[in-house]
Design a protein around this motif. Structure first.
Motif, PDB file in Angstrom:
ATOM      1  N   VAL A  14      11.854  -6.651  10.585  1.00 28.71           N
ATOM      2  CA  VAL A  14      10.810  -7.064   9.648  1.00 28.71           C
ATOM      3  C   VAL A  14      11.362  -7.004   8.233  1.00 28.71           C
ATOM      4  CG1 VAL A  14       8.472  -6.641   8.807  1.00 28.71           C
ATOM      5  CG2 VAL A  14       9.033  -6.176  11.200  1.00 28.71           C
ATOM      6  N   VAL A  15      11.302  -8.140   7.527  1.00 38.00           N
ATOM      7  CA  VAL A  15      11.885  -8.245   6.188  1.00 38.00           C
ATOM      8  C   VAL A  15      10.785  -8.568   5.179  1.00 38.00           C
ATOM      9  CG1 VAL A  15      13.676  -9.318   4.796  1.00 38.00           C
ATOM     10  CG2 VAL A  15      13.948  -9.191   7.269  1.00 38.00           C
ATOM     11  N   ARG A  16      10.672  -7.748   4.160  1.00 40.97           N
ATOM     12  CA  ARG A  16       9.630  -7.977   3.156  1.00 40.97           C
ATOM     13  C   ARG A  16       9.991  -9.145   2.246  1.00 40.97           C
ATOM     14  NH1 ARG A  16       7.078  -3.517  -1.115  1.00 40.97           N
ATOM     15  NH2 ARG A  16       5.986  -5.035  -2.422  1.00 40.97           N
ATOM     16  N   CYS A  17       9.050 -10.099   2.152  1.00 35.62           N
ATOM     17  CA  CYS A  17       9.260 -11.297   1.318  1.00 35.62           C
ATOM     18  C   CYS A  17       8.070 -11.535   0.399  1.00 35.62           C
ATOM     19  CB  CYS A  17       9.490 -12.520   2.196  1.00 35.62           C
ATOM     20  SG  CYS A  17      10.930 -12.454   3.265  1.00 35.62           S
ATOM     21  N   PHE A  18       7.409 -10.484  -0.049  1.00 33.97           N
ATOM     22  CA  PHE A  18       6.253 -10.642  -0.939  1.00 33.97           C
ATOM     23  C   PHE A  18       6.279  -9.581  -2.040  1.00 33.97           C
ATOM     24  CE2 PHE A  18       4.932  -7.520   2.183  1.00 33.97           C
ATOM     25  CZ  PHE A  18       4.189  -6.606   1.453  1.00 33.97           C
TER      26      PHE A  18
END
Length: 278
Positions: A14-18
């Protein structure tokens, strides 16, 4: 934790993009590629521990065992490769023995990866197309032969508490066709080369997961070894055809139910009745 996930077939990252000022990032800023690199390094360090233990064991055996000596040389090559911050899956094996050894070590960085690009609700309608972080993850994944799907963890938490009907209405209100969980399932199947066929009867309808390219007898064997051993033929109708016709009898009238033999390669969404005799 890493020891507990070694038996999985693939890793979901899971990669944070926000951006959200209320949710502080441990590194103080949002950079998905940096986060991927950080996790990769942690996985590499964990794999190196596995290799070092194997090297210690194989070193003792190699004194009187030529095969162990060859494996020791291989282990040291893999270790040197990973000490350059390279993943095990980028290591080039030279023969079948080396392929077998590498598989036996069950290294985390040798496993296929799916990236869940975690975005805000606003980025869901266009599937993250306007999100620079998501685009960076997609470009990285394409280079590394990984899969990517866009998800909003906050939304997933909310719909997890709803029943099926409420979930459907909630997704429709957001302009979405499927949940993040459904995206994950599709990405996993695609990455691992899996499909599902169905069996239907009075007690239940059930899905069976098989490798893409599996022939009918081997697919039957997923249900019971007797089905494969005594396979005669398979009666098949596709899911879409059955839904369009409404009933199995109607599909049969239209010639959409067919008989297939031992060489038939099962397709995703096939509904199958196996005929067998033992």
């Amino acid at each position: 934790f890493l020891a507990n996930i070694r038996e999985v077939d693939a890793i979901v990252h899971v990669v944070r993009c926000f951006e959200d000022s209320n949710i502080v990032h441990v590194d103080g800023s949002i950079n998905p590629l940096r986060d991927i690199e950080t996790i990769n390094l942690e996985l590499i360090f964990s794999d190196l521990e596995i290799l070092e233990r194997r090297i210690a064991k194989t070193t003792k055996m190699s004194r009187n065992d030529k095969t162990a000596a060859k494996e020791l040389e291989f282990l040291n090559r893999v270790k040197a490769h990973m000490e350059e911050s390279k993943l095990a899956k980028t290591f080039q094996t030279e023969n079948e023995d080396e392929e077998a050894w590498l598989a036996e070590y069950n290294l985390l960085t040798a496993k296929p990866v799916i990236f869940a690009a975690n975005v805000s609700e606003d980025d869901l309608p266009d599937d993250g197309a306007s999100n620079e972080g998501v685009q960076a993850v997609r470009e990285y994944a394409e280079r590394e032969d990984c899969r990517v799907f866009v998800v909003c963890a906050q939304i997933e938490q909310e719909i997890a508490e709803l029943d099926d009907e409420e979930k459907k209405m909630f997704l429709e209100d957001l302009g979405l066709e499927e949940s993040g969980l459904e995206k994950l399932i599709k990405a996993s199947y695609n990455l691992l080369g899996l499909i599902s066929y169905l069996t239907a009867g009075e007690p239940e309808v059930r899905a069976w997961t098989i490798k893409k390219g599996t022939k009918a007898p081997q697919a039957a064997g997923k249900i019971h070894s007797d089905f494969e051993r005594g396979f005669i033929r398979a009666e098949i109708v596709s899911y879409d055809d059955l839904m369009a016709c409404g009933t199995h009898a109607a599909a049969k009238e239209k010639g959409l139910v067919r008989l297939e033999g031992k060489e038939y390669v099962v397709q995703d969404g096939d509904i199958i009745l196996f005929r067998f005799n033992v």
